[in-house]
Structures are given as structure tokens and as C-alpha cells.
Design an enzyme around this catalytic site. Structure first.
Site, mmCIF file in Angstrom:
data_model
loop_
_atom_site.group_PDB
_atom_site.id
_atom_site.type_symbol
_atom_site.label_atom_id
_atom_site.label_comp_id
_atom_site.label_asym_id
_atom_site.label_seq_id
_atom_site.Cartn_x
_atom_site.Cartn_y
_atom_site.Cartn_z
ATOM 1 N N ASP A 464 0.845 -1.192 0.000
ATOM 2 C CA ASP A 464 0.000 0.000 0.000
ATOM 3 C C ASP A 464 0.885 1.249 0.000
ATOM 4 O O ASP A 464 2.092 1.158 0.191
ATOM 5 C CB ASP A 464 -0.887 -0.040 1.258
ATOM 6 C CG ASP A 464 -1.987 1.020 1.230
ATOM 7 O OD1 ASP A 464 -2.220 1.628 0.172
ATOM 8 O OD2 ASP A 464 -2.618 1.234 2.285
ATOM 9 N N GLU A 467 2.405 4.800 -4.355
ATOM 10 C CA GLU A 467 2.357 5.645 -5.567
ATOM 11 C C GLU A 467 3.700 6.360 -5.846
ATOM 12 O O GLU A 467 3.906 6.681 -7.013
ATOM 13 C CB GLU A 467 1.219 6.671 -5.431
ATOM 14 C CG GLU A 467 -0.167 6.072 -5.500
ATOM 15 C CD GLU A 467 -0.547 5.262 -4.249
ATOM 16 O OE1 GLU A 467 -1.298 4.281 -4.391
ATOM 17 O OE2 GLU A 467 -0.087 5.604 -3.151
ATOM 18 N N ASP A 562 -9.386 3.424 -1.598
ATOM 19 C CA ASP A 562 -10.223 3.894 -0.491
ATOM 20 C C ASP A 562 -11.604 4.345 -0.951
ATOM 21 O O ASP A 562 -11.957 5.522 -0.848
ATOM 22 C CB ASP A 562 -9.508 5.035 0.240
ATOM 23 C CG ASP A 562 -8.206 4.564 0.864
ATOM 24 O OD1 ASP A 562 -8.046 3.346 1.069
ATOM 25 O OD2 ASP A 562 -7.334 5.408 1.154
ATOM 26 N N HIS A 620 -13.266 -4.886 3.510
ATOM 27 C CA HIS A 620 -12.271 -4.100 4.261
ATOM 28 C C HIS A 620 -12.917 -2.793 4.698
ATOM 29 O O HIS A 620 -13.709 -2.206 3.961
ATOM 30 C CB HIS A 620 -11.045 -3.844 3.382
ATOM 31 C CG HIS A 620 -9.998 -2.979 4.019
ATOM 32 N ND1 HIS A 620 -9.566 -3.154 5.310
ATOM 33 C CD2 HIS A 620 -9.284 -1.935 3.523
ATOM 34 C CE1 HIS A 620 -8.633 -2.256 5.582
ATOM 35 N NE2 HIS A 620 -8.452 -1.505 4.517
#
Length: 881
Positions: A464, A467, A562, A620
Site C-alpha cells: 500500500d 504511488e 479507499d 475491508h
């Protein structure tokens, strides 16, 4: 390879003579400015130009209304940029020199270019534009090499000499697929632009964005630059996939891939046309001729790589949330799932497990029995995955945190302008960022993964914040003031600057500057994690990543980040999953019930029903939000979710076989309808339904309070999976009943699906009895297949260690053919065969020649059910008469 005489003859029609042009000088002639609004290409890409500035560039100025629309300042017809010279044949195609014939308005203009055209295969053409005088950054992708010049290609070529342009058309029918003569070419150090016409408005791709399946060609700007950004429309998100697919009249399709990793904008306009604008590298294009959309996807994957084969357990149900703050709570969740009889294969933890949020550590208080918890899960037949963030904590005293100490010693971190590790800020506080373009970083990463795995035997990695995400802009010390941080053209990135939400563009990596490599960060980390897991566990790696780039699917899967808990995001998850399948990343799914914000019971039920058909299925949740595990709801909601989960588990043999087809043949798993029915234009924009393979159509409810749902059924016969209804469609929308406990799933006539009795984990379900659902076509035919192996060993297909069975139905019989045998199916029995579309009651049914007395047949539904007990590892015939 043709001889020189033949080659010369081929060149004659290829190079078109110069066209009469307007000379680029202030104030073009009025006639040259008579360009219809939809055909106008922007002459002021980097800033808004007043009339004087526009005309000084030799461009036309026509004010238009407010809002998105045609540019006010646009190129006149025939605007000169480069001229093609010395077009010559090569062993693989053609080469030419391009010379700039009119001054450009951009800094760092490249005056001379080399064009290489490679006719790589009959369906794949590649062309590159490079600076012959100095090497420029190129994406380090191992691309396949064509051997010589392809013969009997599906494409024809024309090169326009002045102004330079390339035209690619279909040999059959002459449809123009690419025409770069519509606007001038620009090639400056930090601004490269090329435009093309499009043969239709049906264009899909150019991820990652929150978007319908079909892009809007009404003056849309699509920005590619990986960004930590909660999904919202019209912004650049976590991944970059500079590939598009266009549907043409008659159901043909082609694709275009720009192999370039710099920050870029792609502009769509209504003529229809498309403009690529990138800020570095070279122009390196692949054109895929299809001629059908399935072939386009496979041809794209021939270049970027076929998807990896996931372990069987990876297709089960995954459960996670941020806020499982101890081993006690994490264990309790697993206990609750079992007690409520919900299947679960993989339990996850977010950052809660880590000591001070640092990678490769665990909290010795709240997670003191962490290794033992994971071993307990293994004893229960479950697997375990934890989060790993990209940033490595840099603030501890020397000697207290091995990943940073070792990394510093081994020189694995991205460096700032002064040559020191760049320090940003992520969850643990100050952090350094591993440079995964450096081979030494891969060794260091392997060592860190191994050290941690020696303590905690985890089964996969969730990577995660890659980027990479940064909570300060650029670095703790800001960024230098230079042309990489402030390029002459900044694409429409969220935040307005390349360094927004990430690290300095001018920071240095092993291969090049971060300016060039930024959007490859997640991919290079995924490769390092895939390879480390393979070496450490010796089994098929399982990696799920947020950041992606073209070719990601070879190494890892993706979750869509998200997303918020709302109905709009539930809908958008379908085109997102479909697009990632087109991009060659079939292992993809959204956070079920949504991540950010409180879900509702109805939304969570509907999301679980749809999520049962995400190739990657994980629930999640964000910390502090309403609990959304399946056991947290009312008995009614739980029953609906249990049904959805059991339905998925029963379909896993079919899903696993689809993944095998993706891995071995470049197919999609979750499939948009247009891929299967390209000749039906009604399917092209359908993105509220999805197919699994070619045979299973899923029509979910995507709105609150609805107990009916409308779905498009392409022409043909469709049987409900439950066997209680049949749709004979002419190609039409059909309203289906959809009470809260129901998701509509239909089997397409002509397909056979292998099923297996569900259980609470795949460890158990893999031993259970199997069944076949046989959906007969009107002429009594159907086929299907099953791929089966041990579910987790590396390269079973490549090593030949698997079972493959072909199922055929024809002339009142279903039979199996063992295409390849192994011991992996030993002990598994075929226990039921359901045949749909049997027109009249059978008098008798035989299984391997033995009479079956307890078969059942319903004439209202035309469904025959045959209970059997036959070894799956042997060939069988079931006949009815």
C-alpha cells in the site's frame, strides 16, 4: 524479407507527397481556420493564450462559450511541424528521418527525429519516435521482438511527408484506425504531443479513473500520474495504463498502447479524436488490429505479459479492517465468522499489527502472540496477509531498526538533489523510500521479507501507499526549484504540481529521475515482493497492490483503494473491475461494503452479492466506522450474505479455470459484455452487469430500495443458475425480480460449468463433491472445462503437473475427456449433473452404461437432474433418451 526492388515498390504508395500548407506565421489565412469546433486541436496546451499570443504562434483564435468545449486557440489546417525524409525499408519495416521545418513555441525542441516502423506480427504494428542525437529515458519493459517483417498483415500504412503524419488502416474495408495528420507533432525535451482521429466514440481504457466503461469524448481530459487519492471522478488515481480499445462499426476493434511512464494527459474530443501529451521519454506506440476485442486484449498482453496464476485460496473470501487492534480481536473475528457459518480463507491485518507503524515489526504488547496466531490460522486451514507500506521509518536511533540501517548501508533509498536519502513523512513519521529500480533493493527487500517471515509465517503481501504516497509535499526539506519540479507543461494532476502528495520529481533513482519513473513505483515494488515471496515461501506468490502500471498483472493483483460506502461507488466498482481485466490485471476487486464512511445493512448485502463476483473478494473497513463483517448484521442480512458467499465458493472450480485461461492464453476473467458480443452495439456501453468468462452473466442490484433490476440479455438462451427460469432473448433489456436475498446469475446456453460443494474454507471445499451445470444450446450442444492442480505450487501448468478435463454435451449425452491427468483430483467425486434445456422427459438415464433410477425432470423448466457418484479422475458418459 523482400529484396530491395520489392521494398522500393512497397515504399512508393507509402510516402505521400507534401500537401499544400499554410506557412506557420502570425495570422493564418481565414480558409485555414475554417475548422469545425469538434475538430479543433489546442494550440495553447500549457497556458491560456490571448489573441495576440495565439496568432504569434501561427494559430487561429475563435472565442467559444464557457465550460469544457473547443479550444479558443487552435491549429489551422496544414500547420507545419516536421517533414519526413529518406523513408527506407529495413529488415523489420521502415525507417525515416523527421526534420523540424517550422520553429516551435516550446523550450528544448528536438530538431531531428528518427521514426522506426516495425511490422512485428500480422496484427501488431509498433512505431517509435526518438532523438537520434542523444539517448532519452525509455520504459524498461521487456517487450517481445518481432522476427523480421510481418507478411499478410491486417493493416496498411501511409506516411504523409509534410506535415509529417502516419495513417494506419485496415487492409479489409480500408477503415482508418490511426491518423496523426489531424494535428501537428511536437517533440521537445519535456513536451511530446501527437494526435489521431478515432473511428468511433466507443473508447475504453486509459486507467485508472473513476469512470464508466465507455469514456466521454466531449472534451475530456484524462490524466495519468499515480496518486494516493480516494476515488472521485475526473482525477488521476493510483495507477497508469496508457492503453485504449476502440469498437468500430460491425463489431471490429483495435487497441493502442503508448509505452511511456511520464506524467501525461490524454485529451478526447467529439470529432472524435484523441491527443496524447506526455512530459518526457519517447513516443513508443503499439497498435493492435484485433480484429475482435478479445484478440485486442490478448495482443496487448502479448506485449505487457500474461497474468500470474493466483493460489486457489486467493480466490476465497478475505476479511480485513483498520482497527483490529490486537491478536485477541483478530482471533475473535475469525471465531465469529466460523460460529456464524461464513466461509473465510484469508484473515488480514492493517497497520495495527506493526510496532509504531513500521514495516517488518510487530507490536510486542497488543500483538505479543502474533506468530502463534498466524500458526493457529494455518492449523484451521486459513491463510494470513498483512499490510506493508512503501515508506521505511528513518527516525529511530542507529542500530534500532534493521530495515533502515541495512537499507542505508546498502544504498537502496531514493536520493534527493544532494545525494542523501530523500526523507518524506508517512504513517510512522519520517520515512525513506526504497528504490525498486535498483537490483540491490530487490535483494535487501528479500532479506527483510525473509527475516520477518522467519518470525511470522504470513502467506501473502498487501503493498500500500506505493504511488508513493507522502504526507508532506516533495520531502521534509521541500524540493529544488528546477525544470523537473516545474516543467513547462504540467498535466492535470490533482494538486496542480507533480510533487503533490508524493516525493520530489527531481529525486534520483538507480535507473533515472523520479520524474520519469514515478508511475512505475508500485509495479517495481510488486515485482520485488512477488520475487521475494517466491524465494521465501517456495510457492505461488500472492501480492495485492494499490499502485499499478501496464504489465502489473504478471506479478500482482489490485484493489481499487479507499472507496466510500455509498451506492455510486458500488456501481463504479463494476467498470473498474472490467477495465483492470482489459489491462491484464484480472485479480481485482473493490473493498466490499465500502472502506470510508459507515455502510448500511442494505448496501452491505448488495455489495456482498456483487463482491461474490469480483475476481478478488475482500471486505475491508476504515477504523472508527460501523462494523461490516458479515456477522455484524441482522439474521436476514446474514442469510443473504451467506448465500452469496456459498454461491461464490460453489463456483470456485469455474473461476479457477478462468484464471488458468488468463494465465496461459491471455483471456479475461471478469468480462464486459462487448468482449463476448462485439457485433451487438447494445452491449458496448453495458457496465452495470458483468460476465465471468463467456458463460455466466451477473446482474446485480446497484440502487437502494430496489427489489427488481433491469439487465441486458444478448440474443440467445440464458438459464438462471438455480434452474428455475429461462430467458430466450432477441437482444433486449429484461426486468428481473431481485429481492434482498437474491443476486441474478444466468448461464449462457452452450456452456458447462464445473461446481463444487462449498465449505467454510477452500482447504475443506477442495475435497468435496463436484457437480456440473450443463446449459444446452437449442441444438443440444454445450462445452466447458476444468483446470485443477494442487492450488499453490509454482508453475504447475508450465511443469505439466495438473489435470485438465474437457466436458462436452451433444446428442443427449454429457461426457468428459481427460486432456491431461495427474493425482490432484484423486478422491473427488462427481455427485450431480444438472442439464438445462432438455426439451422432453427422458425415459431413461444411464451413467457409464448403468441405469440411474432416481433422476428427476421438470417439464415447466426443462431441467434434468441426475444424481451420480463417479470419479472425477476417470472419463464418464451420462446419457438420456
Amino acid at each position: 524479407m523482400p529484396g530491395p526492388g520489392v521494398a522500393a515498390a512497397l515504399l512508393l504508395p507509402l510516402l505521400l507527397p507534401p500537401v499544400p500548407v499554410a506557412v506557420a506565421a502570425p495570422g493564418p489565412g481565414a480558409a485555414a481556420c475554417e475548422v469545425s469546433p469538434g475538430d479543433r486541436f489546442d494550440c495553447g496546451p500549457e497556458r491560456l493564450l490571448p489573441r495576440e499570443g495565439c496568432e504569434a504562434r501561427g494559430c487561429c483564435y475563435v472565442p467559444a462559450g464557457p465550460g469544457p468545449g473547443p479550444p479558443w486557440c487552435f491549429f489551422p489546417r496544414g500547420y507545419r511541424s516536421y517533414r519526413a525524409e529518406n523513408l527506407t525499408a529495413t529488415a523489420t519495416g521502415y525507417t525515416a528521418r523527421l526534420r523540424r521545418v517550422a520553429a516551435s513555441f516550446l523550450p528544448g525542441d528536438v530538431g531531428s527525429l528518427r521514426l522506426d516502423l516495425a511490422l512485428e506480427t500480422p496484427t501488431r504494428l509498433r512505431f517509435t519516435l526518438r532523438d537520434p542525437a542523444r539517448p532519452r529515458y525509455e520504459v524498461p519493459l521487456e517487450a517481445p521482438r518481432g522476427s523480421g517483417r510481418a507478411v499478410s498483415a491486417l493493416y496498411g500504412l501511409r506516411v504523409n511527408a509534410d506535415p509529417f503524419g502516419l495513417v494506419v488502416y485496415r487492409q479489409r474495408g480500408g477503415q482508418v484506425l490511426l491518423n496523426t495528420t489531424v494535428a501537428p507533432l511536437f517533440f521537445a525535451d519535456q513536451f511530446l504531443q501527437i494526435s489521431t482521429s478515432l473511428p468511433s466514440h466507443f473508447i475504453s481504457g486509459l486507467g485508472e479513473h473513476l469512470t464508466p466503461l465507455v469514456l466521454d469524448t466531449a472534451w475530456t481530459r484524462v490524466t495519468l500520474w499515480n496518486r494516493d487519492m480516494a476515488p472521485a471522478p475526473q482525477v488521476n488515481l493510483y495507477g497508469s495504463h496508457p492503453f485504449y480499445l476502440v469498437m468500430e462499426d460491425g463489431g471490429l476493434a483495435h487497441g493502442v498502447f503508448l509505452l511511456n511512464s511520464n506524467a501525461m494527459d490524454v485529451l478526447l474530443q467529439p470529432s472524435p479524436a484523441l491527443t496524447w501529451r506526455t512530459t518526457g521519454g519517447i513516443l513508443d506506440f503499439y497498435i493492435f488490429l484485433g480484429p475482435d476485442p478479445k484478440s485486442v486484449v490478448r495482443q496487448y498482453l502479448d506485449v505487457v505479459g500474461f497474468p500470474f496464476m493466483p493460489p486457489y485460496w486467493g480466490l476465497g473470501f478475505h476479511l480485513c479492517r483498520w482497527g483490529y487492534s490486537s491478536t485477541d480481536i483478530t482471533r475473535q473475528v475469525v471465531t465469529n465468522m466460523t460460529a456464524a457459518r461464513f466461509p473465510l480463507d484469508v484473515q488480514w491485518n492493517d497497520l495495527d499489527y506493526a510496532d509504531a507503524k513500521r514495516d517488518f515489526t510487530f507490536n510486542k504488547k497488543s500483538f505479543k502472540d502474533y506468530p502463534e496466531m498466524v500458526r493457529d490460522f494455518h492449523r484451521r486451514g486459513l491463510r494470513y496477509i498483512m499490510i506493508v507500506d512503501a515508506g521505511i521509518s528513518s527516525s529511530g536511533p542507529p542500530g534500532t531498526y534493521k530495515p533502515y540501517d541495512e537499507g542505508l548501508k546498502r544504498g537502496v533509498f531514493i536520493r534527493n538533489a544532494t545525494g542523501q536519502p530523500l526523507i518524506g513523512k508517512v504513517w510512522p513519521g519520517p520515512t525513506a523510500f526504497p528504490d525498486f529500480t535498483n537490483p540491490e533493493t530487490h535483494e535487501w527487500w528479500h532479506d527483510m521479507v525473509k527475516d520477518f517471515h522467519d518470525q511470522v509465517p504470513f502467506d501473502g503481501m498487501w503493498i500500500d501507499m506505493n504511488e508513493p504516497s507522502n504526507f508532506v509535499e516533495g520531502s521534509q526539506d521541500g524540493c529544488p526549484n528546477n525544470n523537473l519540479e516545474q516543467p513547462p507543461y504540467v498535466p492535470g494532476v490533482f494538486g496542480g504540481r507533480l510533487q503533490a502528495g508524493t516525493i520530489c520529481a527531481s529525486s534520483q533513482q538507480y535507473l533515472s529521475s523520479h520524474y520519469n519513473l514515478h508511475s512505475l513505483y508500485g509495479l517495481t515494488e510488486a515485482i520485488a515482493s512477488h520475487n521475494a515471496l517466491l524465494r521465501v515461501r517456495g510457492k505461488r506468490p500472492f501480492v495485492i497492490s494499490r499502485s499499478t502500471f501496464a504489465g502489473h498483472g504478471r506479478y500482482a493483483g489490485h484493489w481499487t483503494g479507499d472507496v466510500s460506502s455509498d451506492w455510486e461507488q458500488l456501481y463504479y466498482s463494476i467498470p473498474e473491475v472490467l477495465l483492470f481485466n482489459l489491462f491484464g490485471v484480472p485479480l481485482v476487486g473493490a473493498d466490499i461494503c465500502g472502506f470510508a464512511g459507515d455502510t448500511s445493512e442494505e448496501l452491505c448485502v448488495r455489495w456482498t452479492q456483487l463482491g461474490a463476483f469480483y475476481p478478488f473478494m475482500r471486505n475491508h473497513n476504515d477504523h472508527g466506522m460501523r462494523p461490516q463483517e458479515p456477522f455484524a448484521f441482522s439474521p436476514t442480512a446474514q442469510a443473504a450474505m451467506r448465500n452469496a458467499l456459498c454461491l461464490r465458493y460453489s463456483l470456485l472450480p469455474f473461476l479457477y479455470t478462468l484464471f488458468h485461461r488468463a494465465h496461459s492464453a491471455g483471456e479475461t476473467v471478469a468480462r464486459p459484455l462487448f468482449l463476448e458480443f462485439p457485433e451487438d452495439p447494445n452491449t458496448w456501453a453495458v457496465d452495470r452487469q458483468l460476465l465471468w468468462g463467456g458463460g455466466l452473466l451477473v446482474t446485480p442490484v446497484l440502487e437502494a430500495g430496489k427489489t427488481k433490476v433491469s439487465g441486458y440479455f444478448p440474443a440467445g438462451t440464458w438459464y438462471s443458475l438455480a434452474g428455475d427460469s429461462t430467458i430466450r432473448s432477441k437482444g433486449q433489456w429484461i426486468l428481473l425480480p431481485a429481492p434482498l436475498d437474491t443476486i441474478n446469475v444466468h448461464v449462457r446456453a452452450g456452456h458447462i460449468l464445473p461446481l463444487q460443494e462449498p465449505a467454510l474454507s477452500t482447504t475443506e471445499s477442495r475435497k468435496k463433491g463436484m457437480a456440473l451445470v450443463v446449459a444446452l444450446s437449442p441444438d443440444g450442444f454445450a462445452r466447458g472445462e476444468l483446470f485443477w492442480d494442487d492450488g499453490e505450487s509454482w508453475q504447475t501448468f508450465e511443469r505439466g503437473d495438473y489435470t485438465e478435463i474437457l466436458f462436452l454435451a451433444t446428442h443427449g449425452a454429457v461426457l468428459s475427456q481427460l486432456l491431461r491427468a495427474s493425482a490432484h483430483l484423486d478422491g473427488v467425486l462427481l455427485e450431480a449433473v444438472t442439464v438445462m434445456g432438455v426439451p422432453s422427459p427422458p425415459r431413461q438415464v444411464l451413467a457409464n452404461g448403468v441405469l440411474v433410477s432416481d433422476f428427476s425432470y421438470r417439464s415447466d423448466t426443462q431441467v434434468l437432474r441426475v444424481p451420480v457418484s463417479l470419479p472425477m479422475w476417470e472419463q464418464f458418459v451420462i446419457a438420456w433418451s
